[in-house]
Scaffold this motif. Structure first.
Motif, PDB file in Angstrom:
ATOM      1  N   LYS A  30       0.829  -1.204   0.000  1.00 33.33           N
ATOM      2  CA  LYS A  30       0.000   0.000   0.000  1.00 33.33           C
ATOM      3  C   LYS A  30       0.861   1.251   0.000  1.00 33.33           C
ATOM      4  O   LYS A  30       0.608   2.203  -0.749  1.00 33.33           O
ATOM      5  CB  LYS A  30      -0.917  -0.034   1.213  1.00 33.33           C
ATOM      6  N   ASP A  31       1.915   1.233   0.839  1.00 33.40           N
ATOM      7  CA  ASP A  31       2.799   2.408   0.931  1.00 33.40           C
ATOM      8  C   ASP A  31       3.605   2.606  -0.348  1.00 33.40           C
ATOM      9  O   ASP A  31       3.950   3.740  -0.704  1.00 33.40           O
ATOM     10  CB  ASP A  31       3.753   2.253   2.112  1.00 33.40           C
ATOM     11  N   LEU A  32       3.920   1.518  -1.055  1.00 34.22           N
ATOM     12  CA  LEU A  32       4.700   1.628  -2.293  1.00 34.22           C
ATOM     13  C   LEU A  32       3.818   1.847  -3.511  1.00 34.22           C
ATOM     14  O   LEU A  32       4.314   2.087  -4.618  1.00 34.22           O
ATOM     15  CB  LEU A  32       5.541   0.364  -2.496  1.00 34.22           C
ATOM     16  N   GLY A  33       2.524   1.746  -3.336  1.00 37.22           N
ATOM     17  CA  GLY A  33       1.596   2.012  -4.425  1.00 37.22           C
ATOM     18  C   GLY A  33       1.453   0.863  -5.401  1.00 37.22           C
ATOM     19  O   GLY A  33       1.182   1.094  -6.593  1.00 37.22           O
ATOM     20  N   VAL A  34       1.627  -0.356  -4.948  1.00 44.21           N
ATOM     21  CA  VAL A  34       1.443  -1.530  -5.807  1.00 44.21           C
ATOM     22  C   VAL A  34       0.507  -2.509  -5.096  1.00 44.21           C
ATOM     23  O   VAL A  34       0.213  -2.361  -3.900  1.00 44.21           O
ATOM     24  CB  VAL A  34       2.786  -2.234  -6.106  1.00 44.21           C
ATOM     25  N   SER A  35       0.054  -3.500  -5.836  1.00 43.19           N
ATOM     26  CA  SER A  35      -0.837  -4.498  -5.236  1.00 43.19           C
ATOM     27  C   SER A  35      -0.017  -5.501  -4.422  1.00 43.19           C
ATOM     28  O   SER A  35       1.150  -5.763  -4.738  1.00 43.19           O
ATOM     29  CB  SER A  35      -1.616  -5.235  -6.321  1.00 43.19           C
ATOM     30  N   PRO A  36      -0.616  -6.092  -3.370  1.00 47.13           N
ATOM     31  CA  PRO A  36       0.094  -7.116  -2.584  1.00 47.13           C
ATOM     32  C   PRO A  36       0.536  -8.314  -3.431  1.00 47.13           C
ATOM     33  O   PRO A  36       1.614  -8.864  -3.204  1.00 47.13           O
ATOM     34  CB  PRO A  36      -0.945  -7.539  -1.528  1.00 47.13           C
ATOM     35  N   ALA A  37      -0.291  -8.677  -4.431  1.00 44.53           N
ATOM     36  CA  ALA A  37       0.062  -9.818  -5.280  1.00 44.53           C
ATOM     37  C   ALA A  37       1.316  -9.520  -6.097  1.00 44.53           C
ATOM     38  O   ALA A  37       2.204 -10.377  -6.274  1.00 44.53           O
ATOM     39  CB  ALA A  37      -1.106 -10.174  -6.207  1.00 44.53           C
ATOM     40  N   TYR A  38       1.399  -8.264  -6.622  1.00 47.03           N
ATOM     41  CA  TYR A  38       2.560  -7.887  -7.424  1.00 47.03           C
ATOM     42  C   TYR A  38       3.824  -7.869  -6.566  1.00 47.03           C
ATOM     43  O   TYR A  38       4.889  -8.349  -6.971  1.00 47.03           O
ATOM     44  CB  TYR A  38       2.305  -6.517  -8.053  1.00 47.03           C
ATOM     45  N   LEU A  39       3.719  -7.305  -5.339  1.00 45.20           N
ATOM     46  CA  LEU A  39       4.873  -7.275  -4.446  1.00 45.20           C
ATOM     47  C   LEU A  39       5.294  -8.691  -4.060  1.00 45.20           C
ATOM     48  O   LEU A  39       6.489  -8.986  -3.933  1.00 45.20           O
ATOM     49  CB  LEU A  39       4.547  -6.466  -3.193  1.00 45.20           C
ATOM     50  N   ASN A  40       4.321  -9.577  -3.900  1.00 44.63           N
ATOM     51  CA  ASN A  40       4.629 -10.975  -3.555  1.00 44.63           C
ATOM     52  C   ASN A  40       5.428 -11.644  -4.669  1.00 44.63           C
ATOM     53  O   ASN A  40       6.399 -12.370  -4.416  1.00 44.63           O
ATOM     54  CB  ASN A  40       3.318 -11.731  -3.314  1.00 44.63           C
ATOM     55  N   LEU A  41       5.045 -11.358  -5.930  1.00 43.60           N
ATOM     56  CA  LEU A  41       5.776 -11.925  -7.066  1.00 43.60           C
ATOM     57  C   LEU A  41       7.192 -11.359  -7.155  1.00 43.60           C
ATOM     58  O   LEU A  41       8.151 -12.066  -7.494  1.00 43.60           O
ATOM     59  CB  LEU A  41       5.014 -11.657  -8.375  1.00 43.60           C
ATOM     60  N   ILE A  42       7.339 -10.072  -6.836  1.00 49.10           N
ATOM     61  CA  ILE A  42       8.674  -9.452  -6.850  1.00 49.10           C
ATOM     62  C   ILE A  42       9.561 -10.100  -5.793  1.00 49.10           C
ATOM     63  O   ILE A  42      10.723 -10.434  -6.044  1.00 49.10           O
ATOM     64  CB  ILE A  42       8.562  -7.929  -6.614  1.00 49.10           C
ATOM     65  N   GLU A  43       9.018 -10.284  -4.587  1.00 50.98           N
ATOM     66  CA  GLU A  43       9.805 -10.862  -3.507  1.00 50.98           C
ATOM     67  C   GLU A  43      10.210 -12.305  -3.800  1.00 50.98           C
ATOM     68  O   GLU A  43      11.241 -12.773  -3.310  1.00 50.98           O
ATOM     69  CB  GLU A  43       9.009 -10.788  -2.195  1.00 50.98           C
ATOM     70  N   LYS A  44       9.400 -13.000  -4.584  1.00 58.24           N
ATOM     71  CA  LYS A  44       9.731 -14.372  -4.952  1.00 58.24           C
ATOM     72  C   LYS A  44      10.626 -14.458  -6.185  1.00 58.24           C
ATOM     73  O   LYS A  44      10.993 -15.548  -6.611  1.00 58.24           O
ATOM     74  CB  LYS A  44       8.457 -15.167  -5.208  1.00 58.24           C
ATOM     75  N   GLY A  45      10.989 -13.281  -6.763  1.00 56.78           N
ATOM     76  CA  GLY A  45      11.884 -13.273  -7.909  1.00 56.78           C
ATOM     77  C   GLY A  45      11.211 -13.617  -9.209  1.00 56.78           C
ATOM     78  O   GLY A  45      11.888 -13.914 -10.208  1.00 56.78           O
ATOM     79  N   LYS A  46       9.879 -13.560  -9.238  1.00 59.84           N
ATOM     80  CA  LYS A  46       9.140 -13.941 -10.454  1.00 59.84           C
ATOM     81  C   LYS A  46       8.754 -12.731 -11.309  1.00 59.84           C
ATOM     82  O   LYS A  46       8.122 -12.902 -12.351  1.00 59.84           O
ATOM     83  CB  LYS A  46       7.895 -14.738 -10.065  1.00 59.84           C
ATOM     84  N   ARG A  47       9.077 -11.556 -10.862  1.00 59.23           N
ATOM     85  CA  ARG A  47       8.818 -10.345 -11.631  1.00 59.23           C
ATOM     86  C   ARG A  47      10.036  -9.435 -11.552  1.00 59.23           C
ATOM     87  O   ARG A  47      10.705  -9.352 -10.524  1.00 59.23           O
ATOM     88  CB  ARG A  47       7.589  -9.584 -11.105  1.00 59.23           C
ATOM     89  N   VAL A  48      10.310  -8.711 -12.677  1.00 58.35           N
ATOM     90  CA  VAL A  48      11.394  -7.731 -12.699  1.00 58.35           C
ATOM     91  C   VAL A  48      10.923  -6.481 -11.971  1.00 58.35           C
ATOM     92  O   VAL A  48       9.800  -6.001 -12.189  1.00 58.35           O
ATOM     93  CB  VAL A  48      11.781  -7.389 -14.149  1.00 58.35           C
TER      94      VAL A  48
END
Length: 546
Positions: A30-48
């Motif tokens: 929320k603070d970074l302005g992205v969806s939780p699902a998108y941040l979850n994919l970033i943290e798992k290394g599945k998104r650039v």
């Protein structure tokens, strides 16, 4: 570092920063302005992670960008997981560093995995101890007169697939005419000379089965020396194999293909069921190795040379261009009713006494666990590795054997420690020694034979100076005042200190005065015939004696 690894590293480090500050993923998104699902994919290394978002996240976590970027090449692995890296089981799972880093990003998960693995190891150790104890108790029950008192033999708790394969080979007397015929037919078809070469076997593999042979080193850390790939129809061999083991590996590969083509494993096993799931595959390996021996050492020619050389294993190795161990194995296959050889038992042991191969063609029993007898020639051979060790042995039941053993050294990079050291032992009944080139003369077999047994745990000898453990055959008795040459040898009744002292007192005691009564000894018997006769007379007067 490739893009996938970079993405995974960025995501893992950002996740670590978030968890270190105890920030929930939803709140950070929320603070970074992205969806939780998108941040979850970033943290798992599945998104650039886009650079603008990365700078925003670094400011959010109060992290210096230069310091963060400098650590991207570092892979942090949880300490508990790092300790498991050397575990053989985890090595067999082929877990890569990136997977370990992913686990490390989940502290609770990493701790759970480490705890479960350690729990598994402890449980497995406890189970092995329980099974070993149950096996000891079962053997003690069945071997301690169970068959004579109507007791039904119990289950062997330590009966492994390797034990089952050994029993299978002994049931067939280690002789399989179907494999002998296939090997003979193959040799006739291609007109092979007595000594095969690896080149001839490679041509045979290509022409008869359509397989290409590749010489290629295994990946770093792998000890694979042979890989048969039915899909690609290739046989890949290690460049470190020398000519003799190279020939055997190619011949064994031909054996595997022959077994599959002719369905020989099914024909030999028949309708019999195996107790373990792995047994059938192990039998297939043994049959393929048997075929390799039959192909390289054809029964007729080999049997003729065996008779001529009087079972001289070293000379036979030179004649047929094979290893000492391969010839020793082949000597245990000579059970053709029309051309029988001398029955042998076979052992292969390392310097620690671990037996990795065994076959009993003489009826000798082998211990399934806990080590074998240290008096056997196969173990003593390491004392003189450059010579052939020969001896007569006598078992507790009086059975006598003649045994000989030779140490085979195969250094790696000039080091025996890095390589292998095995003792190859063969044995036969003592009366057959006169037919062997290695036989020893003897005028008194009972005197010349070395007293030996199966293993310390089941040996009936009470005076062995080499005992490594007490026997289950008798109660372990000892006396702190009396010492035998080996602590684990039990004290017999007449050897115990208190009884010896009583015997001395009895012999040195002054005679009693005439007419005096003699007190009974510790066993309740009287010390003089005179007193005994008086006592009998008294019992008669009381009506206690007939």
């Amino acid at each position: 570092m490739n893009d996938n690894a970079l993405n995974a590293n960025v995501g893992l480090k950002l996740r670590g920063l978030r968890l270190a500050r105890n920030i929930k993923q939803a709140d950070a998104a929320k603070d970074l302005g992205v969806s939780p699902a998108y941040l979850n994919l970033i943290e798992k290394g599945k998104r650039v992670m886009p650079f603008p978002l990365l700078w925003k996240a670094l400011r959010y976590f109060d992290q210096d960008p230069e310091q963060f970027m400098s650590t991207l090449g570092e892979g942090r692995v949880d300490e508990a997981l790092a300790k498991l890296l050397d575990e053989p089981l985890l090595k067999s799972l082929d877990i890569d560093p990136e997977s370990l880093q992913s686990l490390s990003a989940e502290p609770k998960l990493a701790g759970t995995v480490a705890a479960l693995f350690n729990l598994y190891k402890n449980t497995r150790t406890q189970l092995e101890n329980v099974l070993a104890q149950l096996n000891v108790e079962e053997r003690t029950r069945t071997q301690g007169g169970g068959a004579g008192n109507g007791t039904v033999p119990g289950v062997r708790f330590d009966y492994s697939p390797f034990d089952e394969v050994s029993d299978f080979l002994e049931t067939h007397r280690n002789y399989f005419p179907e494999l002998e015929e296939q090997a003979e037919e193959l040799r006739r078809d291609i007109s092979i000379e007595r000594q095969l070469t690896s080149g001839q076997l490679m041509q045979l593999l290509e022409k008869r089965f359509g397989y290409r042979v590749l010489i290629d080193a295994s990946p770093s850390g792998s000890s694979v020396v042979r890989r048969l790939d039915p899909e690609e129809q290739t046989l890949t061999l290690s460049p470190d194999l020398t000519e003799q083991p190279l020939k055997f590996q190619i011949a064994a590969s031909i054996g595997l293909l022959m077994l599959d083509k002719e369905k020989l494993v099914e024909r030999i096993l028949g309708a019999g069921r195996t107790r373990h799931g792995e047994t059938t595959r192990l039998i297939k390996v043994n049959l393929a190795n048997y075929f390799a021996g039959a192909l390289m050492l054809p029964y007729g020619d080999f049997f003729k040379e065996v008779q001529r050389t009087r079972y001289d294993v070293e000379l036979l190795s030179s004649i047929f261009g094979s290893t000492y161990e391969t010839v020793a194995h082949r000597l245990c296959n000579l059970s053709d009713p029309k051309r029988p050889g001398i029955p042998f038992h076979f052992l292969r042991s390392d310097i620690a006494g671990n037996i990795s191969k065994r076959y009993s063609g003489t009826g000798i029993r082998f211990a399934s666990g806990g080590g074998s007898c240290g008096k056997w020639a196969v173990h003593l051979a390491f004392l003189n590795p450059s010579q052939l060790t020969r001896q007569y042995s006598i078992m507790p039941d009086g059975t006598t054997y003649f045994c000989f053993a030779k140490v085979q050294l195969q250094p790696t990079e000039g080091s025996i420690v890095k390589g292998t050291a095995y003792s190859i032992g063969l044995g036969t009944h003592a009366e057959n020694a006169k037919y062997l080139a290695y036989g020893l003369p003897t005028n008194d077999l009972r005197k010349d034979a070395i007293p030996s047994g199966i293993s310390c745990r089941f040996c009936e000898r009470t005076d062995c100076n080499q005992r490594a453990a007490a026997s289950y055959r008798f109660a372990f008795s000892f006396d702190e005042y009396t010492k035998k040459d080996c602590f684990f040898s039990p004290l017999l009744g007449y050897e115990q200190a208190d009884k010896v002292e009583k015997e001395k007192d009895r012999h040195h005691a002054p005679p009693p005065p005439a007419g005096a009564s003699v007190p009974p000894d510790v066993n309740g018997t009287d010390r003089s015939e005179k007193h005994d006769s008086l006592d009998k007379a008294a019992r008669r007067r009381k009506g206690g004696d007939a």
